[in-house]
Structure formats: structure tokens, C-alpha cells
Design an enzyme around this catalytic site. Structure first.
Site, PDB file in Angstrom:
ATOM      1  N   GLU A  92       0.684  -1.279   0.059  1.00 33.23           N
ATOM      2  CA  GLU A  92       0.349   0.125   0.238  1.00 33.23           C
ATOM      3  C   GLU A  92       1.009   1.436  -0.092  1.00 33.23           C
ATOM      4  O   GLU A  92       0.550   1.885  -1.069  1.00 33.23           O
ATOM      5  CB  GLU A  92      -0.805  -0.160   1.039  1.00 33.23           C
ATOM      6  CG  GLU A  92      -1.998  -1.169   1.495  1.00 33.23           C
ATOM      7  CD  GLU A  92      -1.254  -2.310   2.100  1.00 33.23           C
ATOM      8  OE1 GLU A  92      -2.168  -3.161   2.653  1.00 33.23           O
ATOM      9  OE2 GLU A  92      -0.014  -2.557   2.037  1.00 33.23           O
ATOM     10  N   SER A 151      21.608 -43.153  -8.144  1.00 30.56           N
ATOM     11  CA  SER A 151      20.187 -42.104  -8.636  1.00 30.56           C
ATOM     12  C   SER A 151      20.292 -41.260  -9.211  1.00 30.56           C
ATOM     13  O   SER A 151      19.175 -39.882  -9.497  1.00 30.56           O
ATOM     14  CB  SER A 151      19.260 -41.532  -7.387  1.00 30.56           C
ATOM     15  OG  SER A 151      20.020 -40.344  -6.561  1.00 30.56           O
ATOM     16  N   LEU A 154      21.946 -27.638  -1.485  1.00 32.24           N
ATOM     17  CA  LEU A 154      20.239 -27.449  -1.043  1.00 32.24           C
ATOM     18  C   LEU A 154      20.396 -26.223  -1.141  1.00 32.24           C
ATOM     19  O   LEU A 154      19.661 -25.279  -0.298  1.00 32.24           O
ATOM     20  CB  LEU A 154      19.814 -28.119   0.586  1.00 32.24           C
ATOM     21  CG  LEU A 154      20.336 -29.250   0.903  1.00 32.24           C
ATOM     22  CD1 LEU A 154      19.861 -29.959   1.910  1.00 32.24           C
ATOM     23  CD2 LEU A 154      18.648 -29.811  -0.828  1.00 32.24           C
ATOM     24  N   ARG A 164      20.441 -22.217  -6.880  1.00 35.57           N
ATOM     25  CA  ARG A 164      21.397 -21.925  -7.672  1.00 35.57           C
ATOM     26  C   ARG A 164      21.236 -21.533  -8.937  1.00 35.57           C
ATOM     27  O   ARG A 164      20.520 -21.715  -9.475  1.00 35.57           O
ATOM     28  CB  ARG A 164      21.547 -23.380  -9.025  1.00 35.57           C
ATOM     29  CG  ARG A 164      22.155 -24.294  -7.173  1.00 35.57           C
ATOM     30  CD  ARG A 164      23.309 -25.487  -7.835  1.00 35.57           C
ATOM     31  NE  ARG A 164      22.423 -26.689  -8.943  1.00 35.57           N
ATOM     32  CZ  ARG A 164      20.916 -27.304  -8.269  1.00 35.57           C
ATOM     33  NH1 ARG A 164      21.300 -27.945  -7.170  1.00 35.57           N
ATOM     34  NH2 ARG A 164      20.423 -27.898  -9.166  1.00 35.57           N
ATOM     35  N   LYS A 203      12.688 -43.021   3.659  1.00 36.49           N
ATOM     36  CA  LYS A 203      11.684 -43.042   4.990  1.00 36.49           C
ATOM     37  C   LYS A 203      11.945 -42.131   5.737  1.00 36.49           C
ATOM     38  O   LYS A 203      10.445 -42.095   5.998  1.00 36.49           O
ATOM     39  CB  LYS A 203      13.243 -43.344   5.412  1.00 36.49           C
ATOM     40  CG  LYS A 203      13.273 -43.344   7.577  1.00 36.49           C
ATOM     41  CD  LYS A 203      13.991 -44.563   8.134  1.00 36.49           C
ATOM     42  CE  LYS A 203      14.407 -44.714   9.554  1.00 36.49           C
ATOM     43  NZ  LYS A 203      15.241 -45.010  10.370  1.00 36.49           N
ATOM     44  N   GLY A 205       8.373 -40.891   3.784  1.00 36.01           N
ATOM     45  CA  GLY A 205       6.864 -41.999   3.983  1.00 36.01           C
ATOM     46  C   GLY A 205       6.706 -41.554   5.892  1.00 36.01           C
ATOM     47  O   GLY A 205       5.979 -41.262   5.973  1.00 36.01           O
TER      48      GLY A 205
END
EC number: 3.5.4.26
Length: 374
Positions: A63, A179, A215, A218, A310, A313
Site C-alpha cells: 500500500e 540416482s 541445497l 542455484r 524413510k 514416508g
């Protein structure tokens, strides 16, 4: 405090101006934390004379920025604000007071502020000053700007998005642990936008030790224009109940704040950008509800989770996930590979955890699924 509404007083142009205010608020998507994203448009004689949005905590609110642009033309004008103007003194003066002082005659409010310090008081202040207030307007769109802020203010819990990446057969890694990379570079760039908008990234020590990730957001991988520099890095929150995290990891390379959460007292000397948070001393396992409440108390609105099966979940089992973001690659990985999430065995179908699809889109060669908890 209950506030009366008057939807019948809204016209087509009111919705159009509020949509413009929402678009302005989105410009602060990556920078306002822990404050909400807010936009404001000031209209006089059916002409926009001022507009603005909140950029960073401690800086001018939407505002005030809009009033500054409008100048003297704010006298007798209408203001469209995505969130109820604040009524209390914080790091900046009350916006409701600024609108009154500027001579605004009418305010259209997108939604009431969920902050108990405001929640109707800003609207009441405006009405007490003789200003016509109409609300809500495009309320759900305005709520969509700030799911984390709303949840923290109403439930003292952050809004949690869990990111998962898998093959077509729901596998996340080879038996060897390999992975990188199941999903495409396009998907990884898309992840950066979620990291950038989040107040914190949550992971477990197992994932951090296995992958040694930074983490961080980037800049080279951003697939959008980051309007304000420097880039705001989210807090990195690592559940490390076995005290396995060491200062030499990539986690600490940047200046972003790191929280290490554990039930145990940490004696190890930590980098200057790291804080050890000791949770309950009464339990061998970390209470994930306590983790979320602790982070909410530290003004964390939105959490982006990048974790192993783990922890993923466990968060789902404890009903702590608000949104699933799944990137599914067009590959099959076969047996003897790791699954998506570890959830305790169910004995009946009615025990299954159910979700609602929000969107399905292509990101590069991958399918992106967005689901919300039912």
C-alpha cells in the site's frame, strides 16, 4: 473478529483491478519471507494512478509503495489490496493508517488477514475513518499467494511441499544407491523455483551424507526472472538425530542459515552459519510435529522437502505434507531398486493415504504431478 462482507457491491472492473494486484503480489513470490506476498492498485476515475507490492520484510508494504506512486492523486481514489491492510506497528507503520491519511475513499480487500494481530482490525480502522470497505474479492486467488503464511497464522504450522522423483515403476535409485539423474535437467531447473519460494528446505542426515548436496538456490539453473538481488537463500533444515553431520559438507559452503535438529545435545563446534536445535529429550526418535512447530515459531512459512524414502514416508504418515510434487521420468528401473516412500504396511485398502490431483504437466521429458492432501 467478524467482518461483514458486501459482494453485491463488486463490479467487473473491481475483479480486473484485483487481478492486477494479485499479479503484482506474485512479483514478491521469492523475496517477502517471512512476510506475506501482497499487491496494491490505486484507481481514480477508472485510471490506475499507483501500484506497488511488498518486496522484503522490513521494507515498505504494498500500500505504501502504491501510495507513493499515486501521490496527490490518491485523494478520493479506490485502493485494491490483496490482503487486509495492517493495523499495528511492526517494522513499518500501519498501512490502514497510511490509506486514511492519503484520503482514500474506498478499499476493496481480497481477503482478511489471518494474523491475529490484524484479523479484521485493519478493516475496522478504515471503516471507523469513514472509508467504504468491500471484501472479499477473488479471495481464493488471494489465499493462493500465501498458503504458508496463512497456515502458520491459523495453525502455527508451516505449509509443506514434498518433492519426489521416480521412474515409471516408482523407483528412486539403483541398489547401489545411484540416482543421478533419474529426471531431466528441465525437472531439476523446475525444482529451483520451489526452493527459491520456500522459507526452508528440509532433509535428513542420510540423504545429506549420501549425496552431499548444497541445497541452495542455484542462479545458473533458474528458469524464471529473479527480480530482486541478492537471491534469498532458504534456511537448510537437517534432521540429524544421530549427530552425523560434519562441518566439511557442501551444506555449509554458502552463507545460508543451517539448522541441525536433534533430540541430543551437540557438543561439536559448528560453522558460524549453523545452529543446533535440541528438541525433546524424552524420546529416542525425533517428533516431526515438534519439528514443524519449532520451525513455525521461527517464522518459517513454506517448507520444501527433499529427502529419502524413510523421512518422506514418515512425514506422510504423520499427515504433515500439504502438497506432493512428483517428477516421473519415462524410464523403467526394475527390481532390486529403491521405492518412492517407506510407509508402514497397510492391512486394508481403506487405510491408504489418499491425495487429490491438482495438475499434470510436462517438464522436459518428464511428467510433473501436483497433488494435495485430502
Amino acid at each position: 473478529m467478524q467482518v461483514a462482507t458486501d459482494m453485491s457491491a463488486l463490479y467487473k472492473q473491481d475483479f480486473e483491478y484485483m487481478a492486477r494486484a494479485i499479479h503484482l503480489a506474485e512479483k514478491g513470490l521469492y523475496t517477502t519471507s517471512p512476510n506475506p506476498r501482497v499487491g496494491c492498485v490505486i484507481v481514480k476515475d477508472q485510471q490506475v494512478v499507483g501500484e506497488g507490492y511488498h518486496i522484503r520484510a522490513g521494507e515498505a508494504h504494498a500500500e505504501v509503495n502504491a501510495l507513493k506512486q499515486a501521490g496527490e492523486q490518491a485523494q478520493g481514489a479506490t485502493a485494491y489490496v490483496t490482503l487486509e491492510p495492517c493495523s499495528h506497528f511492526g517494522r513499518t507503520p500501519p498501512c490502514a493508517q497510511a490509506l486514511i491519511k492519503a484520503g482514500i475513499l474506498k478499499v476493496v480487500v481480497g481477503m482478511t488477514d489471518p494474523n491475529p494481530q490484524v484479523s479484521g482490525r485493519g478493516i475496522e480502522m478504515l471503516r471507523d475513518a469513514g472509508i467504504q470497505v468491500i471484501e472479499p474479492c477473488l479471495e481464493q486467488d488471494c489465499k493462493n499467494l500465501n498458503p504458508g503464511f496463512i497456515k502458520r497464522m491459523t495453525e502455527n504450522m508451516p505449509y509443506v511441499r514434498l518433492k519426489l522423483a521416480s521412474s515409471l515403476d516408482g523407483r528412486t535409485a539403483m541398489d547401489s544407491g545411484e540416482s543421478k539423474w533419474i529426471t531431466s535437467a528441465d525437472a531439476r531447473r523446475d525444482v529451483q523455483s520451489y526452493r527459491a519460494r520456500s522459507c526452508a528446505i528440509l532433509s535428513g542426515s542420510g540423504t545429506v551424507l549420501a549425496d552431499n548436496p548444497s541445497l541452495n538456490v542455484r542462479e545458473s539453473d533458474l528458469n524464471f526472472d529473479y527480480l530482486h538481488t541478492p537471491i534469498r537463500q532458504p534456511v537448510k533444515c537437517i534432521i540429524d538425530n544421530q549427530l552425523k553431520i560434519t562441518p566439511d559438507l557442501n551444506l555449509f559452503e554458502h552463507n545460508a542459515q543451517v539448522y541441525l535438529l536433534s533430540n541430543k545435545k551437540r557438543e561439536q563446534e559448528l560453522p558460524i552459519n549453523c545452529q543446533a536445535i535440541q528438541l525433546s529429550k524424552q524420546s529416542a526418535k525425533v517428533d516431526l510435529h515438534q519439528v514443524m512447530a519449532e520451525l513455525a515459531n521461527r517464522q518459517i512459512n513454506e517448507i520444501w522437502v527433499e529427502a529419502g524414502a524413510k523421512l518422506a514416508g514418515a512425514l506422510i504418515k504423520e499427515n504433515l505434507v500439504d502438497e506432493l510434487i512428483i517428477y516421473q521420468a519415462p524410464i523403467l528401473m526394475g527390481e532390486n531398486t529403491f521405492g518412492l516412500v517407506n510407509i508402514p504396511e497397510l492391512t486394508e485398502l481403506k487405510q491408504a493415504v489418499r491425495w487429490q490431483y491438482q495438475s499434470q504437466t510436462r517438464v522436459g521429458q518428464d511428467l510433473k504431478l501436483v497433488l494435495k492432501a485430502i
